[in-house]
Design an enzyme around this catalytic site. Structure first.
Site, PDB file in Angstrom:
ATOM      1  N   ARG A 123     -18.912  99.765 -61.932  1.00  0.00           N
ATOM      2  CA  ARG A 123     -18.912  98.450 -61.241  1.00  0.00           C
ATOM      3  C   ARG A 123     -19.253  97.270 -62.153  1.00  0.00           C
ATOM      4  NH1 ARG A 123     -21.542 101.335 -56.883  1.00  0.00           N
ATOM      5  NH2 ARG A 123     -19.904 102.063 -55.496  1.00  0.00           N
ATOM      6  N   LYS A 145     -10.722  86.281 -68.426  1.00  0.00           N
ATOM      7  CA  LYS A 145      -9.599  86.922 -67.731  1.00  0.00           C
ATOM      8  C   LYS A 145      -9.352  88.269 -68.394  1.00  0.00           C
ATOM      9  CE  LYS A 145      -6.837  83.222 -65.744  1.00  0.00           C
ATOM     10  NZ  LYS A 145      -5.519  82.546 -65.760  1.00  0.00           N
ATOM     11  N   GLU A 187      -0.156  79.246 -78.678  1.00  0.00           N
ATOM     12  CA  GLU A 187      -1.243  78.910 -77.730  1.00  0.00           C
ATOM     13  C   GLU A 187      -1.973  77.639 -78.191  1.00  0.00           C
ATOM     14  OE1 GLU A 187      -1.423  80.402 -74.904  1.00  0.00           O
ATOM     15  OE2 GLU A 187      -1.235  82.592 -75.066  1.00  0.00           O
ATOM     16  N   LYS A 229     -10.387  75.207 -74.420  1.00  0.00           N
ATOM     17  CA  LYS A 229     -10.360  76.275 -73.416  1.00  0.00           C
ATOM     18  C   LYS A 229     -11.727  76.416 -72.731  1.00  0.00           C
ATOM     19  CE  LYS A 229      -8.827  80.677 -71.944  1.00  0.00           C
ATOM     20  NZ  LYS A 229      -8.037  81.874 -72.107  1.00  0.00           N
ATOM     21  N   GLU A 239      -9.883  79.773 -61.591  1.00  0.00           N
ATOM     22  CA  GLU A 239      -8.560  79.174 -61.384  1.00  0.00           C
ATOM     23  C   GLU A 239      -8.307  78.788 -59.941  1.00  0.00           C
ATOM     24  OE1 GLU A 239      -5.519  80.740 -64.023  1.00  0.00           O
ATOM     25  OE2 GLU A 239      -3.996  80.263 -62.504  1.00  0.00           O
ATOM     26  N   ARG A 243      -7.759  75.249 -63.997  1.00  0.00           N
ATOM     27  CA  ARG A 243      -7.512  76.285 -65.021  1.00  0.00           C
ATOM     28  C   ARG A 243      -6.039  76.679 -65.103  1.00  0.00           C
ATOM     29  NH1 ARG A 243     -10.984  81.692 -66.734  1.00  0.00           N
ATOM     30  NH2 ARG A 243      -9.478  82.334 -68.324  1.00  0.00           N
ATOM     31  N   ASN A 247      -1.844  77.859 -68.122  1.00  0.00           N
ATOM     32  CA  ASN A 247      -0.633  78.687 -68.005  1.00  0.00           C
ATOM     33  C   ASN A 247       0.637  77.902 -68.320  1.00  0.00           C
ATOM     34  OD1 ASN A 247      -1.732  81.190 -67.297  1.00  0.00           O
ATOM     35  ND2 ASN A 247      -2.174  80.402 -65.254  1.00  0.00           N
ATOM     36  N   HIS A 250       3.809  79.705 -69.210  1.00  0.00           N
ATOM     37  CA  HIS A 250       3.613  81.113 -68.885  1.00  0.00           C
ATOM     38  C   HIS A 250       4.493  81.602 -67.731  1.00  0.00           C
ATOM     39  CE1 HIS A 250       0.347  80.694 -71.657  1.00  0.00           C
ATOM     40  NE2 HIS A 250      -0.139  81.889 -71.430  1.00  0.00           N
ATOM     41  N   HIS A 254       6.104  84.747 -69.047  1.00  0.00           N
ATOM     42  CA  HIS A 254       5.821  86.079 -68.495  1.00  0.00           C
ATOM     43  C   HIS A 254       7.110  86.738 -68.007  1.00  0.00           C
ATOM     44  CE1 HIS A 254       1.221  85.440 -67.664  1.00  0.00           C
ATOM     45  NE2 HIS A 254       1.497  85.657 -68.931  1.00  0.00           N
ATOM     46  N   HIS A 267       3.730  87.940 -76.884  1.00  0.00           N
ATOM     47  CA  HIS A 267       3.287  86.995 -75.850  1.00  0.00           C
ATOM     48  C   HIS A 267       3.423  85.545 -76.333  1.00  0.00           C
ATOM     49  CE1 HIS A 267       0.978  85.330 -72.543  1.00  0.00           C
ATOM     50  NE2 HIS A 267       0.154  84.772 -73.411  1.00  0.00           N
TER      51      HIS A 267
HETATM   52  P1  NAD Z   1      -1.969  92.164 -79.860  1.00  0.00           P
HETATM   53  O1  NAD Z   1      -3.290  92.439 -79.300  1.00  0.00           O
HETATM   54  O2  NAD Z   1      -0.861  93.099 -79.537  1.00  0.00           O
HETATM   55  O3  NAD Z   1      -2.129  92.077 -81.440  1.00  0.00           O
HETATM   56  C1  NAD Z   1      -1.003  91.819 -82.223  1.00  0.00           C
HETATM   57  C2  NAD Z   1      -0.840  92.827 -83.353  1.00  0.00           C
HETATM   58  O4  NAD Z   1      -1.702  92.500 -84.416  1.00  0.00           O
HETATM   59  C3  NAD Z   1      -1.153  94.253 -82.984  1.00  0.00           C
HETATM   60  O5  NAD Z   1      -0.172  95.072 -83.552  1.00  0.00           O
HETATM   61  C4  NAD Z   1      -2.505  94.495 -83.625  1.00  0.00           C
HETATM   62  O6  NAD Z   1      -2.734  95.850 -83.953  1.00  0.00           O
HETATM   63  C5  NAD Z   1      -2.414  93.656 -84.857  1.00  0.00           C
HETATM   64  N1  NAD Z   1      -3.660  93.147 -85.398  1.00  0.00           N
HETATM   65  C6  NAD Z   1      -4.745  92.712 -84.726  1.00  0.00           C
HETATM   66  N2  NAD Z   1      -5.613  92.131 -85.556  1.00  0.00           N
HETATM   67  C7  NAD Z   1      -5.075  92.227 -86.790  1.00  0.00           C
HETATM   68  C8  NAD Z   1      -5.495  91.787 -88.075  1.00  0.00           C
HETATM   69  N3  NAD Z   1      -6.608  91.077 -88.237  1.00  0.00           N
HETATM   70  N4  NAD Z   1      -4.697  92.056 -89.128  1.00  0.00           N
HETATM   71  C9  NAD Z   1      -3.524  92.715 -88.973  1.00  0.00           C
HETATM   72  N5  NAD Z   1      -3.053  93.115 -87.783  1.00  0.00           N
HETATM   73  C10 NAD Z   1      -3.833  92.866 -86.713  1.00  0.00           C
HETATM   74  O7  NAD Z   1      -1.437  90.704 -79.479  1.00  0.00           O
HETATM   75  P2  NAD Z   1      -2.191  89.311 -79.284  1.00  0.00           P
HETATM   76  O8  NAD Z   1      -1.182  88.285 -79.571  1.00  0.00           O
HETATM   77  O9  NAD Z   1      -3.488  89.270 -79.980  1.00  0.00           O
HETATM   78  O10 NAD Z   1      -2.530  89.299 -77.726  1.00  0.00           O
HETATM   79  C11 NAD Z   1      -1.523  89.224 -76.749  1.00  0.00           C
HETATM   80  C12 NAD Z   1      -2.109  89.614 -75.406  1.00  0.00           C
HETATM   81  O11 NAD Z   1      -3.124  88.693 -75.040  1.00  0.00           O
HETATM   82  C13 NAD Z   1      -1.099  89.629 -74.283  1.00  0.00           C
HETATM   83  O12 NAD Z   1      -1.231  90.814 -73.548  1.00  0.00           O
HETATM   84  C14 NAD Z   1      -1.486  88.434 -73.439  1.00  0.00           C
HETATM   85  O13 NAD Z   1      -1.156  88.602 -72.084  1.00  0.00           O
HETATM   86  C15 NAD Z   1      -2.977  88.391 -73.658  1.00  0.00           C
HETATM   87  N6  NAD Z   1      -3.592  87.098 -73.374  1.00  0.00           N
HETATM   88  C16 NAD Z   1      -4.683  87.080 -72.569  1.00  0.00           C
HETATM   89  C17 NAD Z   1      -5.324  85.887 -72.303  1.00  0.00           C
HETATM   90  C18 NAD Z   1      -6.588  85.870 -71.480  1.00  0.00           C
HETATM   91  O14 NAD Z   1      -7.062  84.803 -71.129  1.00  0.00           O
HETATM   92  N7  NAD Z   1      -7.171  87.016 -71.192  1.00  0.00           N
HETATM   93  C19 NAD Z   1      -4.831  84.688 -72.842  1.00  0.00           C
HETATM   94  C20 NAD Z   1      -3.712  84.737 -73.674  1.00  0.00           C
HETATM   95  C21 NAD Z   1      -3.099  85.951 -73.928  1.00  0.00           C
HETATM   96  N1  GLY Z   2      -4.450  82.119 -70.591  1.00  0.00           N
HETATM   97  C1  GLY Z   2      -4.713  81.540 -69.301  1.00  0.00           C
HETATM   98  C2  GLY Z   2      -6.165  81.458 -68.965  1.00  0.00           C
HETATM   99  O1  GLY Z   2      -7.016  81.925 -69.665  1.00  0.00           O
HETATM  100  O2  GLY Z   2      -6.481  80.927 -67.940  1.00  0.00           O
END
Ligand code: NAD
Ligand code: GLY
Length: 364
Positions: A123, A145, A187, A229, A239, A243, A247, A250, A254, A267
């Site tokens: 939980r 998130k 971003e 942010k 949100e 907030r 997006n 997005h 998406h 992404h």
């Molecule tokens: P990712 O986590 O897939 O990482 C990208 C690649 O880089 C992967 O292959 C990883 O292994 C590699 N990698 C990571 N760190 C590295 C480093 N220092 N050196 C070399 N390689 C490295 O992609 P991302 O772009 O980091 O994240 C995308 C995700 O984030 C999506 O799923 C998206 O929906 C999510 N997201 C979430 C929020 C939120 O608020 N929670 C906001 C924006 C995006």
């Molecule tokens: N990436 C959208 C949010 O964090 O609200």
């Protein structure tokens, strides 16, 4: 370069974001959180090989109690139930109790999955974000998130669960491939477009340094993006209104990610093209003049990101967008620009959405 300290101000759930070099070696904040606890580092094999030992050493010094490492499969297609279960299986096998600490070491895929595991294991347990991609440092590690994807829609299964600490070690950006740097810049451009035209101009002027991995330029941008942010999240954590502007790009983005198959478009790439589409739609609605979408399109292209979506029929996009979290009873809503630095959320007439999709996707 020094370490910058910011705060996400959420009353008793407030937490620091530390940005700068050398943070993987720990520090007082991580030591304080890890002391005397079972600690699980959630990562993937690539990031583990690069940075796992340093973080394990920092955690080990802070906590002589059990610590484990859980390596997930790499890539957006693995932000799913099976990865989530792998975390739960490992925590249960090691008899982790509800006082345990989860540390997410990696990009947004690891951060979102580990964060959702932390939100739901027994939980809810504490977690720390140690983002290692540019995208995760400027965006996904901040704000609480957490989610996994569903085949029908991005981030459809998740929870709000704030980390206790974000440690953004900017040294880790040195090992990122150029495509991943560009994804993070998407971003950053988003933050400029919705909240700070001066920041957008700084990004445009410094694009060559950012893409070349210039450490000082990247660290300054991580700090500014996190400030923006953190301000938005502090004002509207769950949100209920403001907030949603985070997006921007997005709704379209998406749809591209889910429709192409998770992992085909990064992404950040989908967000880049999505912002071009959202700006185009804003112009068609008469909210802004043509100079704004032209400028954004140029900035997205200069970042090395695609500016056209896949050449699908508009109906396919609309179908995919009906599953977006901002949709109301299947009608998509869009984050649109009234000016650079000022965003609104609203629906749009279907014919204008179709026009945008035709104008901003590859010929088919
Ligand atoms: P990712 O986590 O897939 O990482 C990208 C690649 O880089 C992967 O292959 C990883 O292994 C590699 N990698 C990571 N760190 C590295 C480093 N220092 N050196 C070399 N390689 C490295 O992609 P991302 O772009 O980091 O994240 C995308 C995700 O984030 C999506 O799923 C998206 O929906 C999510 N997201 C979430 C929020 C939120 O608020 N929670 C906001 C924006 C995006
Ligand atoms: N990436 C959208 C949010 O964090 O609200």
């Amino acid at each position: 370069m020094s370490v910058h300290r910011l705060e996400v101000a959420l009353g008793e759930r407030s937490y620091p974001i530390l940005v700068g070099p050398g943070l993987l070696d720990g520090g007082a904040e991580l030591a304080g959180l890890a002391a005397g606890r079972q600690v699980a580092i959630v990562t993937n094999a690539r990031v583990d090989a690069l940075y796992g030992d340093r973080l394990r050493r920092a955690v080990g010094l802070a906590s002589p109690a059990a610590s484990i490492t859980i390596a997930l499969e790499e890539g957006e297609q693995h932000k799913d139930w099976s990865s989530l279960n792998r975390v739960f299986d490992a925590l249960l096998a090691a008899q982790f109790d509800r006082r345990c600490l989860i540390v997410a070491l990696g990009g947004g895929v690891v951060g979102d999955t580990a964060g959702f595991a932390a939100a739901t294991y027994q939980r809810g347990v504490d977690f720390v974000q140690v983002p290692t991609t540019l995208l995760a440092q400027v965006d996904s590690s901040v704000g609480g998130k957490t989610a996994i994807n569903h085949p029908r829609g991005k981030n459809m299964i998740g929870a709000f669960h704030q980390p206790r600490l974000v440690l953004a070690d900017t040294d880790t950006l040195a090992s990122l491939p150029p495509r991943e740097l560009s994804a993070g810049i998407a971003e950053m451009l988003k933050h400029g477009a919705i909240a700070d035209p001066d920041y957008l101009a700084v990004l445009e002027a410094g694009m060559a340094q950012l893409r070349a991995g210039d450490a000082a330029a990247l660290a300054a941008a991580v700090v500014r993006s996190c400030e923006i942010k953190a301000g938005v999240v502090g004002a509207d954590e769950r949100e209920s209104g403001l907030r949603a502007i985070l997006n921007f790009g997005h709704t379209f983005g998406h749809a591209i990610e889910a429709g192409a198959g998770y992992g085909q478009w990064l992404h950040g790439e989908a967000v880049g093209t999505g912002m071009v589409m959202a700006a185009d739609l804003s112009r068609r609605l008469g909210l802004i003049d043509a100079a704004v979408p032209e400028r954004l399109r140029a900035a997205v292209a200069a970042a090395g990101l695609p500016v056209e979506g896949p050449g699908w029929p508009a109906e396919r996009y609309v179908q995919l967008m009906s599953v977006d979290k901002k949709a109301s009873q299947g009608i998509p809503k869009f984050v649109l620009l009234e000016a650079l630095g000022r965003a609104v959320v609203r629906s749009a007439p279907a014919d204008l959405v179709h026009q945008t999709l035709r104008a901003c996707s590859a010929a088919h």
